[in-house]
Design an enzyme around this catalytic site. Structure first.
Site, PDB file in Angstrom:
ATOM      1  N   TRP A  61      31.031  43.984  22.960  1.00 25.62           N
ATOM      2  CA  TRP A  61      31.210  43.091  24.108  1.00 25.62           C
ATOM      3  C   TRP A  61      32.231  42.019  23.778  1.00 25.62           C
ATOM      4  O   TRP A  61      32.566  41.797  22.614  1.00 25.62           O
ATOM      5  CB  TRP A  61      29.880  42.529  24.626  1.00 25.62           C
ATOM      6  CG  TRP A  61      29.024  41.730  23.665  1.00 25.62           C
ATOM      7  CD1 TRP A  61      29.128  41.674  22.303  1.00 25.62           C
ATOM      8  CD2 TRP A  61      27.916  40.910  24.007  1.00 25.62           C
ATOM      9  NE1 TRP A  61      28.158  40.873  21.784  1.00 25.62           N
ATOM     10  CE2 TRP A  61      27.388  40.385  22.805  1.00 25.62           C
ATOM     11  CE3 TRP A  61      27.299  40.567  25.207  1.00 25.62           C
ATOM     12  CZ2 TRP A  61      26.286  39.523  22.769  1.00 25.62           C
ATOM     13  CZ3 TRP A  61      26.205  39.715  25.174  1.00 25.62           C
ATOM     14  CH2 TRP A  61      25.705  39.194  23.968  1.00 25.62           C
ATOM     15  N   HIS A  69      43.949  32.791  39.145  1.00 25.46           N
ATOM     16  CA  HIS A  69      45.053  33.400  39.892  1.00 25.46           C
ATOM     17  C   HIS A  69      45.919  34.280  38.980  1.00 25.46           C
ATOM     18  O   HIS A  69      47.136  34.353  39.133  1.00 25.46           O
ATOM     19  CB  HIS A  69      45.878  32.313  40.585  1.00 25.46           C
ATOM     20  CG  HIS A  69      45.069  31.532  41.565  1.00 25.46           C
ATOM     21  ND1 HIS A  69      45.129  31.738  42.922  1.00 25.46           N
ATOM     22  CD2 HIS A  69      44.120  30.576  41.369  1.00 25.46           C
ATOM     23  CE1 HIS A  69      44.265  30.926  43.528  1.00 25.46           C
ATOM     24  NE2 HIS A  69      43.646  30.214  42.601  1.00 25.46           N
ATOM     25  N   ASP A  75      42.791  34.505  46.901  1.00 25.53           N
ATOM     26  CA  ASP A  75      42.997  33.064  47.131  1.00 25.53           C
ATOM     27  C   ASP A  75      41.978  32.563  48.150  1.00 25.53           C
ATOM     28  O   ASP A  75      41.936  33.066  49.289  1.00 25.53           O
ATOM     29  CB  ASP A  75      44.381  32.795  47.738  1.00 25.53           C
ATOM     30  CG  ASP A  75      45.532  32.928  46.757  1.00 25.53           C
ATOM     31  OD1 ASP A  75      45.296  33.116  45.549  1.00 25.53           O
ATOM     32  OD2 ASP A  75      46.679  32.823  47.228  1.00 25.53           O
ATOM     33  N   HIS A  79      42.254  26.582  47.646  1.00 28.86           N
ATOM     34  CA  HIS A  79      43.365  26.667  46.680  1.00 28.86           C
ATOM     35  C   HIS A  79      44.508  25.731  47.064  1.00 28.86           C
ATOM     36  O   HIS A  79      45.207  25.217  46.212  1.00 28.86           O
ATOM     37  CB  HIS A  79      43.851  28.113  46.612  1.00 28.86           C
ATOM     38  CG  HIS A  79      45.034  28.356  45.728  1.00 28.86           C
ATOM     39  ND1 HIS A  79      45.177  27.783  44.478  1.00 28.86           N
ATOM     40  CD2 HIS A  79      46.141  29.120  45.910  1.00 28.86           C
ATOM     41  CE1 HIS A  79      46.312  28.191  43.939  1.00 28.86           C
ATOM     42  NE2 HIS A  79      46.925  28.986  44.783  1.00 28.86           N
ATOM     43  N   HIS A 206      50.830  30.071  51.645  1.00 32.10           N
ATOM     44  CA  HIS A 206      49.736  29.290  51.071  1.00 32.10           C
ATOM     45  C   HIS A 206      49.376  28.134  52.007  1.00 32.10           C
ATOM     46  O   HIS A 206      48.216  27.925  52.349  1.00 32.10           O
ATOM     47  CB  HIS A 206      50.137  28.740  49.703  1.00 32.10           C
ATOM     48  CG  HIS A 206      50.094  29.748  48.605  1.00 32.10           C
ATOM     49  ND1 HIS A 206      51.168  30.555  48.285  1.00 32.10           N
ATOM     50  CD2 HIS A 206      49.107  30.098  47.754  1.00 32.10           C
ATOM     51  CE1 HIS A 206      50.829  31.341  47.268  1.00 32.10           C
ATOM     52  NE2 HIS A 206      49.593  31.094  46.929  1.00 32.10           N
TER      53      HIS A 206
HETATM   54 MN    MN Z   1      46.809  32.823  44.065  1.00 26.69          MN
END
Ligand code: MN
Length: 256
Positions: A61, A69, A75, A79, A206
């Site tokens: 593991w 990101h 997103d 953000h 965005h």
């Molecule tokens: Mn992003």
């Protein structure tokens, strides 16, 4: 037969196929680059805890470190400053994780011009050919950019800075404020064009989509395996409390 029973049958007999839209996540995964005065998203890194050895004889593991990101990711509205009072990634409703998708293919245009921007008219042309964009669905922007798997090729720095395709301000405004779309998905490291720092407003996808409570998917692959209309996208981000986004395994169901 119930719809889910029909779905199970179709998955078993191959009449519905599952396509992986996710980029491999490793220390080689390309990353968004900001000017050096800003903080940077981290490379994905594995830290081995044990591998059938003294540290753990029967098990393998890792811990990992990553940016929210980094690689194929989701997103959340929070953000961007325009969405700062909206949902963090843990609060995005689960219904968003299963949505239909339209695929807009601009590969040829991007091959001729890496700064190519999707305009409202390209969405109108899609609708003339395929019908209305899916209500509550994703617009997946197929640019061919996912063939660029190294940091240098993905960012494609030129004299003007990062040089990669995206969406115009007016088109982003329409998607955010007038369309029924829930968000956009892209093959590049972020939803905005490489040159979008110079747009007015800067980073319109965005700024306007996340500000409208919509979403983004970045660094998708295999969009060439999807039909223009009729795919169903499954994209379930990690439930990171207060997270601004999350790495995500994205798959699409398509009918054969
Ligand atoms: Mn992003």
């Amino acid at each position: 037969m119930s719809i889910l029973t029909q779905l199970a049958e179709a998955l078993r007999d191959g009449s519905i196929e599952v396509i992986d839209l996710t980029a491999p996540l490793s220390s080689q995964t390309p990353l968004l680059e900001l000017p050096p005065e800003f903080g940077q998203t981290a490379q994905f890194q594995l830290e081995e805890i044990s591998r059938y050895d003294d540290r753990g004889p029967g098990w393998y593991w890792n811990n990992f470190r990553t940016g929210e990101h980094t690689g194929t990711h989701f997103d959340a509205p929070i953000h961007w400053v325009t969405g700062k009072d909206l949902d963090d990634i843990s609060k995005v409703p689960a219904g968003v994780f299963v949505r239909p998708a339209a695929v807009l293919d601009v590969t040829d245009k991007v091959a001729a011009d890496p700064n190519f921007l999707i305009e409202r008219e390209h969405l109108q042309e899609w609708e003339e050919e395929h019908g209305a964009l899916p209500s509550g669905g994703w617009l997946l922007c197929r640019t061919g950019w996912s063939a660029r798997t190294t940091q240098e090729d993905m960012i494609n720095n030129t004299q003007t800075g990062p040089t990669s395709p995206g969406m115009s301000v007016e088109c982003a405004r329409w998607v955010a404020q007038e369309s029924d779309l829930i968000g956009i998905g892209v093959e590049t490291v972020g939803t905005d064009a490489g040159a979008a720092h110079s747009f007015d407003p800067a980073f319109p996808c965005h700024s306007m989509l996340l500000g409208a409570g919509k979403y983004g998917l970045a660094q998708l692959q295999n969009l060439d395996q999807l039909p223009a209309a009729g795919a169903m996208v499954l994209a379930s981000p990690l439930k990171i409390v207060d997270g601004s986004g999350s790495p995500v395994r994205v798959v699409a169901l398509i009918e054969r």
